[in-house]
Design an enzyme around this catalytic site. Structure first.
Site, mmCIF file in Angstrom:
data_model
loop_
_atom_site.group_PDB
_atom_site.id
_atom_site.type_symbol
_atom_site.label_atom_id
_atom_site.label_comp_id
_atom_site.label_asym_id
_atom_site.label_seq_id
_atom_site.Cartn_x
_atom_site.Cartn_y
_atom_site.Cartn_z
ATOM 1 N N SER A 152 36.588 -3.548 -29.547
ATOM 2 C CA SER A 152 37.825 -4.184 -29.080
ATOM 3 C C SER A 152 38.847 -3.095 -28.824
ATOM 4 O O SER A 152 38.811 -2.034 -29.464
ATOM 5 C CB SER A 152 38.357 -5.142 -30.145
ATOM 6 O OG SER A 152 39.681 -5.553 -29.862
ATOM 7 N N TYR A 165 40.919 -6.594 -38.948
ATOM 8 C CA TYR A 165 40.102 -6.704 -37.737
ATOM 9 C C TYR A 165 40.071 -5.387 -36.977
ATOM 10 O O TYR A 165 38.996 -4.898 -36.597
ATOM 11 C CB TYR A 165 40.669 -7.812 -36.842
ATOM 12 C CG TYR A 165 39.918 -7.999 -35.545
ATOM 13 C CD1 TYR A 165 38.723 -8.701 -35.503
ATOM 14 C CD2 TYR A 165 40.419 -7.474 -34.356
ATOM 15 C CE1 TYR A 165 38.037 -8.876 -34.314
ATOM 16 C CE2 TYR A 165 39.741 -7.649 -33.158
ATOM 17 C CZ TYR A 165 38.547 -8.347 -33.147
ATOM 18 O OH TYR A 165 37.866 -8.504 -31.959
ATOM 19 N N LYS A 169 36.686 -2.889 -36.288
ATOM 20 C CA LYS A 169 36.201 -2.545 -34.957
ATOM 21 C C LYS A 169 36.188 -1.030 -34.745
ATOM 22 O O LYS A 169 35.270 -0.486 -34.112
ATOM 23 C CB LYS A 169 37.055 -3.225 -33.887
ATOM 24 C CG LYS A 169 36.861 -4.738 -33.808
ATOM 25 C CD LYS A 169 35.431 -5.100 -33.441
ATOM 26 C CE LYS A 169 35.271 -6.579 -33.168
ATOM 27 N NZ LYS A 169 33.885 -6.937 -32.737
#
Length: 255
Positions: A152, A165, A169
């Site tokens: 991402s 998060y 990633k």
């Protein structure tokens, strides 16, 4: 006469295959003759429909495999079942992942417990590491393999979800660089795609006008546009150790 389908005879294991990017990638690779191991977590009906489409429309082998990848034993069982029913994957697209909780760019880090942080890392990074580890030996032995992680832009910018998060990633990028450098001589390439704001996915099911305005090209991306990048990474033997950013111009360069 040579086959017109460059991936004929190969098998791709795609995790999170019933989501927008996973489904689009499965269809894109199947169109090139690739058989597909369709992983899903809870969307059994979507997986069944996708398997039917892949087998009837493209004449490839396809079987659905359900597994909650937040449990490492389930990851091991998924790999074992795929090998038993379809054979060893030549291509692994580590696509499954989850935001777990959204606190936003201006959120409070206190709202992310260490347990939630560890769960996010386990699901988004740990399970992909383990599945890659399980698939690598066969790829090395046959001197051919393609490993791709779905990252991402949050990995390079911090993103709009939260630190749990974004960091999970960015961990994938370290895996890409080590694996690619270590196994280039073995015929195994390793790359990642880093999308941002892709519609027809759970994360961007109902995008606001404010979010759309963030993208320089004026719209969100679509899963097929990410799938085309996956196809390139699978079919290009010279492309390895790269993070391909696909974000409509949101970020000025790779990271």
């Amino acid at each position: 006469m040579a086959s017109q389908k460059p991936l004929e005879g190969q098998l791709a294991l795609i995790t999170g295959c019933t989501g927008g990017i996973g489904r689009a990638t499965a269809i894109t690779l199947a169109r090139q003759g690739c058989s597909i191991a369709v992983h899903y977590n809870a969307a059994a009906d979507k997986a069944r429909v996708l398997v039917q489409e892949l087998t009837s429309s493209f004449g490839v082998r396809a079987i659905a495999f359900g597994a909650d990848l937040s449990d490492y034993d389930n990851v091991r069982n998924l790999h074992a079942q795929v090998v038993e029913k379809l054979g060893h994957p030549d291509i692994l697209f580590n696509n499954a992942g989850d935001t777990v909780k959204v606190i936003g760019k201006m959120g409070d880090i206190q709202d992310i417990s260490v347990e939630m942080f560890e769960h996010t890392w386990k699901l988004n990074a740990g399970s992909s590491f383990l599945l890659t580890q399980l698939c690598l030996k066969y790829m090395i032995d046959q001197k051919y393999g393609r490993i791709i992680f779905n990252s991402s832009v949050a990995a390079g910018t911090g993103g709009v979800i939260g630190p749990h998060y974004a960091s999970s990633k960015s961990a994938l990028h370290g895996l890409v660089h080590w694996i690619a450098s270590r196994h280039a001589k073995d015929g195994v390439t390793c790359n990642a795609v880093a999308p941002a704001l892709i519609t027809e996915t759970n994360m961007m099911a109902n995008p606001s006008d404010e979010i759309k305005k963030m993208i320089p090209i004026g719209r969100l991306g679509v899963p097929d546009e990410i799938a085309s990048i996956i196809q390139m990474l699978v079919t290009n033997a010279y492309m390895t150790n790269k993070i391909i950013v696909a974000d409509g111009g949101l970020t000025p360069s790779a990271f």
